[in-house]
Enzyme design. Structure first.
Site, mmCIF file in Angstrom:
data_model
loop_
_atom_site.group_PDB
_atom_site.id
_atom_site.type_symbol
_atom_site.label_atom_id
_atom_site.label_comp_id
_atom_site.label_asym_id
_atom_site.label_seq_id
_atom_site.Cartn_x
_atom_site.Cartn_y
_atom_site.Cartn_z
ATOM 1 N N SER A 1 19.912 28.761 36.905
ATOM 2 C CA SER A 1 19.840 30.173 36.479
ATOM 3 C C SER A 1 20.938 30.440 35.466
ATOM 4 O O SER A 1 22.108 30.177 35.737
ATOM 5 C CB SER A 1 20.057 31.105 37.670
ATOM 6 N N ARG B 1 27.690 34.372 44.383
ATOM 7 C CA ARG B 1 28.151 33.638 43.192
ATOM 8 C C ARG B 1 29.616 33.929 42.854
ATOM 9 O O ARG B 1 30.005 33.934 41.684
ATOM 10 C CB ARG B 1 27.277 33.978 41.973
ATOM 11 N N GLU C 1 25.702 33.574 34.782
ATOM 12 C CA GLU C 1 26.240 32.828 35.927
ATOM 13 C C GLU C 1 27.018 31.622 35.391
ATOM 14 O O GLU C 1 28.047 31.225 35.918
ATOM 15 C CB GLU C 1 25.088 32.338 36.815
HETATM 16 P P1 FAD Z 1 30.798 22.132 36.563
HETATM 17 O O1 FAD Z 1 29.701 22.700 35.759
HETATM 18 O O2 FAD Z 1 31.362 20.805 36.153
HETATM 19 O O3 FAD Z 1 31.976 23.192 36.629
HETATM 20 C C1 FAD Z 1 31.693 24.543 36.893
HETATM 21 C C2 FAD Z 1 33.021 25.321 36.870
HETATM 22 O O4 FAD Z 1 33.843 24.889 37.957
HETATM 23 C C3 FAD Z 1 33.813 25.053 35.600
HETATM 24 O O5 FAD Z 1 34.420 26.265 35.249
HETATM 25 C C4 FAD Z 1 34.840 24.018 36.026
HETATM 26 O O6 FAD Z 1 36.043 24.085 35.266
HETATM 27 C C5 FAD Z 1 35.085 24.357 37.483
HETATM 28 N N1 FAD Z 1 35.403 23.194 38.323
HETATM 29 C C6 FAD Z 1 34.615 22.088 38.479
HETATM 30 N N2 FAD Z 1 35.191 21.250 39.373
HETATM 31 C C7 FAD Z 1 36.342 21.834 39.776
HETATM 32 C C8 FAD Z 1 37.369 21.465 40.692
HETATM 33 N N3 FAD Z 1 37.355 20.326 41.376
HETATM 34 N N4 FAD Z 1 38.429 22.303 40.862
HETATM 35 C C9 FAD Z 1 38.485 23.475 40.173
HETATM 36 N N5 FAD Z 1 37.537 23.877 39.294
HETATM 37 C C10 FAD Z 1 36.492 23.060 39.099
HETATM 38 N N6 FAD Z 1 23.676 26.831 41.646
HETATM 39 C C11 FAD Z 1 23.418 27.492 42.789
HETATM 40 O O7 FAD Z 1 24.309 28.190 43.330
HETATM 41 N N7 FAD Z 1 22.188 27.445 43.382
HETATM 42 C C12 FAD Z 1 21.169 26.713 42.873
HETATM 43 O O8 FAD Z 1 20.072 26.696 43.423
HETATM 44 C C13 FAD Z 1 21.419 25.981 41.672
HETATM 45 N N8 FAD Z 1 20.436 25.225 41.110
HETATM 46 C C14 FAD Z 1 20.691 24.556 39.952
HETATM 47 C C15 FAD Z 1 19.659 23.775 39.396
HETATM 48 C C16 FAD Z 1 19.883 23.076 38.216
HETATM 49 C C17 FAD Z 1 18.777 22.226 37.641
HETATM 50 C C18 FAD Z 1 21.143 23.149 37.563
HETATM 51 C C19 FAD Z 1 21.393 22.383 36.296
HETATM 52 C C20 FAD Z 1 22.166 23.918 38.105
HETATM 53 C C21 FAD Z 1 21.942 24.632 39.301
HETATM 54 N N9 FAD Z 1 22.955 25.417 39.889
HETATM 55 C C22 FAD Z 1 22.712 26.070 41.070
HETATM 56 C C23 FAD Z 1 24.269 25.549 39.228
HETATM 57 C C24 FAD Z 1 25.236 24.352 39.503
HETATM 58 O O9 FAD Z 1 24.536 23.229 39.938
HETATM 59 C C25 FAD Z 1 26.282 24.694 40.555
HETATM 60 O O10 FAD Z 1 27.048 25.785 40.131
HETATM 61 C C26 FAD Z 1 27.220 23.518 40.819
HETATM 62 O O11 FAD Z 1 28.005 23.781 41.958
HETATM 63 C C27 FAD Z 1 28.107 23.165 39.630
HETATM 64 O O12 FAD Z 1 28.708 21.915 39.894
HETATM 65 P P2 FAD Z 1 29.384 21.022 38.761
HETATM 66 O O13 FAD Z 1 30.176 19.970 39.452
HETATM 67 O O14 FAD Z 1 28.392 20.552 37.801
HETATM 68 O O15 FAD Z 1 30.361 22.081 38.095
HETATM 69 N N1 EPU Z 2 10.468 35.953 39.296
HETATM 70 C C1 EPU Z 2 9.538 36.386 38.380
HETATM 71 N N2 EPU Z 2 9.464 35.731 37.193
HETATM 72 C C2 EPU Z 2 10.260 34.685 36.874
HETATM 73 C C3 EPU Z 2 11.217 34.252 37.810
HETATM 74 C C4 EPU Z 2 11.309 34.914 39.032
HETATM 75 O O1 EPU Z 2 8.800 37.331 38.627
HETATM 76 O O2 EPU Z 2 10.117 34.139 35.782
HETATM 77 C C5 EPU Z 2 10.530 36.633 40.604
HETATM 78 C C6 EPU Z 2 9.882 35.737 41.683
HETATM 79 O O3 EPU Z 2 8.510 35.912 41.745
HETATM 80 C C7 EPU Z 2 10.582 36.215 42.933
HETATM 81 C C8 EPU Z 2 11.979 36.575 42.437
HETATM 82 O O4 EPU Z 2 11.871 36.771 41.031
HETATM 83 O O5 EPU Z 2 9.966 37.388 43.413
HETATM 84 C C9 EPU Z 2 13.024 35.510 42.760
HETATM 85 O O6 EPU Z 2 12.678 34.288 42.100
HETATM 86 P P1 EPU Z 2 13.116 32.865 42.674
HETATM 87 O O7 EPU Z 2 12.762 32.732 44.122
HETATM 88 O O8 EPU Z 2 12.646 31.814 41.752
HETATM 89 O O9 EPU Z 2 14.717 32.901 42.660
HETATM 90 P P2 EPU Z 2 15.750 33.500 41.614
HETATM 91 O O10 EPU Z 2 16.278 34.785 42.161
HETATM 92 O O11 EPU Z 2 15.227 33.515 40.238
HETATM 93 C C10 EPU Z 2 17.815 32.448 42.818
HETATM 94 C C11 EPU Z 2 19.028 31.681 42.406
HETATM 95 C C12 EPU Z 2 18.697 30.212 42.267
HETATM 96 C C13 EPU Z 2 18.199 29.700 43.603
HETATM 97 C C14 EPU Z 2 16.947 30.493 43.990
HETATM 98 C C15 EPU Z 2 16.457 30.135 45.379
HETATM 99 C C16 EPU Z 2 20.458 33.202 41.188
HETATM 100 C C17 EPU Z 2 21.002 33.612 39.874
HETATM 101 N N3 EPU Z 2 19.576 32.217 41.180
HETATM 102 O O12 EPU Z 2 16.899 32.384 41.706
HETATM 103 O O13 EPU Z 2 19.894 29.517 41.954
HETATM 104 O O14 EPU Z 2 17.895 28.325 43.539
HETATM 105 O O15 EPU Z 2 17.258 31.911 44.008
HETATM 106 O O16 EPU Z 2 17.316 30.685 46.316
HETATM 107 O O17 EPU Z 2 20.861 33.757 42.209
HETATM 108 C C18 EPU Z 2 21.255 28.831 40.145
HETATM 109 O O18 EPU Z 2 22.116 29.587 40.621
HETATM 110 O O19 EPU Z 2 21.452 28.127 39.133
HETATM 111 C C19 EPU Z 2 19.968 28.763 40.802
HETATM 112 C C20 EPU Z 2 18.955 28.011 40.359
#
Ligand code: FAD
Ligand code: EPU
Length: 343
Positions: A230, A162, A326
């Site tokens: 997250s 991250r 995050e």
């Molecule tokens: P924004 O929220 O619009 O911006 C994020 C930051 O980046 C801000 O500080 C902004 O100023 C900056 N920024 C945006 N665009 C630019 C640019 N072109 N140049 C410079 N700076 C810029 N993240 C994960 O890593 N793994 C996941 O599994 C994951 N799952 C998600 C699930 C859900 C339902 C949601 C809502 C979010 C999840 N995220 C996850 C977080 C998010 O989707 C990612 O961080 C994504 O890359 C953010 O993209 P955005 O365009 O919406 O960024």
């Molecule tokens: N867990 C619990 N209780 C909960 C949630 C999780 O016990 O309420 C335990 C699960 O059972 C598992 C572990 O925590 O043993 C990990 O959970 P999970 O696989 O759901 O993933 P996570 O660590 O909670 C991370 C990322 C996600 C990404 C998933 C899959 C971060 C901060 N989050 O979540 O990213 O999609 O792994 O790789 O690293 C995001 O960054 O926004 C995001 C959704």
């Protein structure tokens, strides 16, 4: 296109009812540069956004927000690799799906992540055993002060969990305008993540579909329930600290991380504090995944902040682990220190 005093309610995935003084949609780099000059002229704060899926607006934004919508996907190849050059305003998930449709595999573990391509290098998005750094070859940044474009190769991006150089050296005064990705033509499934270990995929589509099902179970659709994925990062501790915690909490999930460190599961830590389905105002903890804070409909920024503070304090008191957000916190004049806001 430029609009004044624009509501951001449907433009941030948390669904907070906040606004910005000006909103500009930029389809080319010249519009971003003009918007930046306009902000300097009016002495207003400037913020670039993709789809606002990783931001918490702490209050209304008092300046100019530019939504990056620079499009374009160019595909090159050599005997071993597919090489993609993608405009920063393309939607990430659509890119992943589009590539699979063309038979270009490798990004499937990162499917269903909201946001634009320009944001993915910033926090080095990661999911299901894969991170952007595994495929990123370069990132093109626009220097707002002089209009120069600099190509930053992957080796210089300082990618880690991250994190990347785009959160520090290339943070203010730089905008990401394109990302280069290389994918091996010889596809190999990545099934290291616990949730995928049992899968016997025949094609990348099997992983894509499985991840849809897993995510559907654990992560609410932001169009239905506001969220930013997250809310906190998973904490990284030393082996010694993890061992000590395991003595008291033997079922605590632990994952090996680089340099002999251990990554803990913030969701598990939160769940142990009996906080699941805990609400402050209209903000709460999602029932299927405690790391996801939700807006049930009318939550305010203050509701989300109070909830996040409460979670941080309870986890801190129980485990002596102080969670770090995050999500990026945005105040009226720009980004602020999220940990400080919760302390
Ligand atoms: P924004 O929220 O619009 O911006 C994020 C930051 O980046 C801000 O500080 C902004 O100023 C900056 N920024 C945006 N665009 C630019 C640019 N072109 N140049 C410079 N700076 C810029 N993240 C994960 O890593 N793994 C996941 O599994 C994951 N799952 C998600 C699930 C859900 C339902 C949601 C809502 C979010 C999840 N995220 C996850 C977080 C998010 O989707 C990612 O961080 C994504 O890359 C953010 O993209 P955005 O365009 O919406 O960024
Ligand atoms: N867990 C619990 N209780 C909960 C949630 C999780 O016990 O309420 C335990 C699960 O059972 C598992 C572990 O925590 O043993 C990990 O959970 P999970 O696989 O759901 O993933 P996570 O660590 O909670 C991370 C990322 C996600 C990404 C998933 C899959 C971060 C901060 N989050 O979540 O990213 O999609 O792994 O790789 O690293 C995001 O960054 O926004 C995001 C959704």
């Amino acid at each position: 296109m430029i609009t004044k005093h624009r509501s951001l309610k449907v433009k941030n995935t948390l669904g907070l009812d906040v606004s910005t003084r000006f909103l500009i949609v930029a389809e080319k780099k010249e519009t971003i540069l003009d918007a930046w000059k306009f902000s300097k002229f009016l002495k207003l704060p400037f913020l670039i956004l993709g789809e606002a899926s990783n931001v918490l607006f702490v209050e209304d934004f008092a300046g100019i927000i530019v939504l990056n919508r620079i499009q374009g996907i160019n595909i090159y190849e050599d005997s071993k690799l597919w090489k993609l050059h993608i405009g920063a305003g393309e939607n990430w998930h659509k890119l992943v799906q589009n590539m699979l449709t063309k038979g270009i595999f490798g990004l499937e573990n990162l499917a269903w992540i909201p946001g634009t391509v320009g944001s993915v290098p910033i926090q080095n998005i990661g999911a299901y055993g894969v991170e952007l750094k595994d495929f990123c070859s370069y990132v093109d940044v626009l220097h707002l002060k002089n209009g120069d474009i600099k190509r930053i190769y992957s080796t210089e991006c300082n990618f880690s969990y991250r994190n990347s150089i785009f959160k520090n050296k290339y943070w203010t005064d730089f905008v990401i305008i394109a990302v280069g990705i290389s994918l091996k033509k010889k596809w190999q499934p990545i099934l290291t993540y616990n949730d995928l270990k049992y899968l016997k995929p025949i094609s990348a589509w099997d992983i894509f579909n499985e991840i849809f099902l897993i995510r559907k179970r654990k992560i609410p659709d932001p169009k239905v329930i506001g969220n930013v994925g997250s809310f906190f990062k998973n904490p990284i501790v030393t082996k010694k600290e993890a061992k000590l915690l395991l003595r008291y909490f033997p079922t605590m999930p632990c994952y090996p991380y680089i340099n002999n460190q251990i990554k803990l599961a913030a969701g598990w830590l939160i769940e142990q504090c009996n906080l699941k389905e805990f609400y402050i105002g209209d903000s709460g903890i999602y029932k299927n995944q405690a790391l996801i804070l939700i807006n049930k409909g009318h939550a305010t920024s203050q509701d989300i902040l109070s909830l996040a503070r409460e979670i941080r304090i309870r986890v801190g008191k129980k485990f002596n682990i102080w969670l770090e957000p995050e999500v990026r916190f945005i105040k009226a004049k720009g980004e602020c220190d999220a940990v400080a806001m919760l302390s």
